[in-house]
Design a protein around this motif. Structure first.
Motif, mmCIF file in Angstrom:
data_model
loop_
_atom_site.group_PDB
_atom_site.id
_atom_site.type_symbol
_atom_site.label_atom_id
_atom_site.label_comp_id
_atom_site.label_asym_id
_atom_site.label_seq_id
_atom_site.Cartn_x
_atom_site.Cartn_y
_atom_site.Cartn_z
ATOM 1 N N VAL A 5 0.896 -1.164 0.000
ATOM 2 C CA VAL A 5 0.000 0.000 0.000
ATOM 3 C C VAL A 5 0.925 1.203 0.000
ATOM 4 O O VAL A 5 1.650 1.426 0.981
ATOM 5 N N SER A 6 0.923 1.950 -1.081
ATOM 6 C CA SER A 6 1.962 2.959 -1.254
ATOM 7 C C SER A 6 1.467 4.126 -2.089
ATOM 8 O O SER A 6 0.562 3.976 -2.914
ATOM 9 N N SER A 7 2.093 5.271 -1.893
ATOM 10 C CA SER A 7 1.758 6.436 -2.713
ATOM 11 C C SER A 7 2.556 6.459 -4.021
ATOM 12 O O SER A 7 2.345 7.322 -4.865
ATOM 13 N N ARG A 8 3.457 5.496 -4.187
ATOM 14 C CA ARG A 8 4.284 5.487 -5.408
ATOM 15 C C ARG A 8 3.495 4.931 -6.584
ATOM 16 O O ARG A 8 2.695 3.992 -6.421
ATOM 17 N N VAL A 77 0.665 -10.903 -6.505
ATOM 18 C CA VAL A 77 0.968 -9.475 -6.344
ATOM 19 C C VAL A 77 -0.326 -8.761 -5.991
ATOM 20 O O VAL A 77 -1.333 -8.909 -6.700
ATOM 21 N N LEU A 78 -0.329 -8.047 -4.876
ATOM 22 C CA LEU A 78 -1.491 -7.240 -4.473
ATOM 23 C C LEU A 78 -0.964 -5.858 -4.103
ATOM 24 O O LEU A 78 -0.450 -5.664 -2.991
ATOM 25 N N TRP A 79 -1.066 -4.942 -5.043
ATOM 26 C CA TRP A 79 -0.525 -3.596 -4.828
ATOM 27 C C TRP A 79 -1.649 -2.588 -4.935
ATOM 28 O O TRP A 79 -2.422 -2.618 -5.911
ATOM 29 N N ALA A 91 -4.649 2.512 -9.983
ATOM 30 C CA ALA A 91 -4.931 2.515 -8.544
ATOM 31 C C ALA A 91 -4.589 1.184 -7.899
ATOM 32 O O ALA A 91 -4.233 1.143 -6.721
ATOM 33 N N VAL A 92 -4.754 0.109 -8.669
ATOM 34 C CA VAL A 92 -4.556 -1.218 -8.076
ATOM 35 C C VAL A 92 -4.003 -2.179 -9.125
ATOM 36 O O VAL A 92 -4.363 -2.073 -10.304
#
Lengths: 151, 93
Positions: A5-8, A77-79, A91-92
């Motif tokens: 979970v990131s702002s990048r 992968v769950l980003w 977004a995801v």
């Protein structure tokens, strides 16, 4: 395991690199992007995403374990991105590598639906009111011999 | 020998508010004074509903996380120093 979970910014190519391996016959990657929807408030120009980070990461990790157990997923992968995302930004990303395509598609579908339902992430729309062009004042009907309805 | 007066901190619970819950209250968190023995979560939510009427409908559909762990029911207790997060319905993806 790869949960984030990131702002990048998120890159689909990076997810593919994470998932590629010799032991998987099928890789499915889903990328969810910000749409320029029209709403009552106007046209969506951005979405603000926020998360309760600790519980969100814990739930993503639990989803990853379920995908391994239920679908035989070998890599997951769950980003998810947080912060202000403009139209077109990702977004995801949900990605899964399995032995065969049937399990990979099923696992990918399961993961994105569950992510939306059980992971503490929220979005708020930022919309811009769409200006409609003013109607031009109608001109008085021209008086000519040729005007008028056909009879 | 004089006795020393030691100030005890006021017993508080911090309530974290996300998304629509934050918008309903106008701030991201609230500190609530609670008895030193703690208080049931549903009683605390009742107080919040009274103080912030816009929050009331959201509280009925929210999930609750105490110190990072989901609560199975609002009959659990929170004690001074605890953090209770209010999670309105999720909307990721």
């Amino acid at each position: 395991m790869s949960v984030r979970v990131s702002s990048r910014p998120l890159r689909g190519a990076a997810a593919m690199e994470e998932l590629e391996s010799r032991d998987s016959g099928a890789i499915v990657v889903f990328s969810g992007r910000v749409r320029p929807d029209r709403t009552a408030a106007g046209r969506v120009v951005a979405l603000d995403y926020e998360a309760h980070r600790g519980p969100a990461l814990a739930r993503l990790a639990a989803l990853e374990r379920t995908a391994r157990r239920r679908y035989g997923a070998r890599h997951v992968v769950l980003w998810h991105r947080v912060g202000r995302l403009r139209v077109g930004e990702t977004a995801v990303i949900v990605g899964v590598a399995c032995g065969h395509r049937a399990e990979a598609f099923a696992a990918g579908r399961f993961l994105i639906e569950e992510l939306k339902a059980v992971v503490p992430i929220w979005k708020t729309e930022r919309a811009r009111r769409v200006r409609r062009p003013r109607p031009r004042p109608s001109r008085p009907a021209a008086r000519s011999a040729g005007s008028g309805r056909a009879r | 020998m004089g006795s020393k007066l030691v100030a005890r901190p006021t017993p508080r619970v911090r309530v974290l508010l996300f998304a629509a819950a934050r918008a309903a209250v106008g701030q991201p968190s609230l500190d609530r004074v609670v008895p030193r023995s703690g208080v049931r979560v549903d009683a605390l939510l009742q107080q919040l509903s009274s103080d912030y009427p816009k929050l009331a409908p959201l509280l009925r559909s929210s999930r609750y996380v105490r110190n990072g762990r989901y609560l199975a029911s609002s009959r659990g207790r929170v004690r001074p120093g605890d953090e209770l997060a209010v999670h309105p319905p999720y909307g990721g993806g």
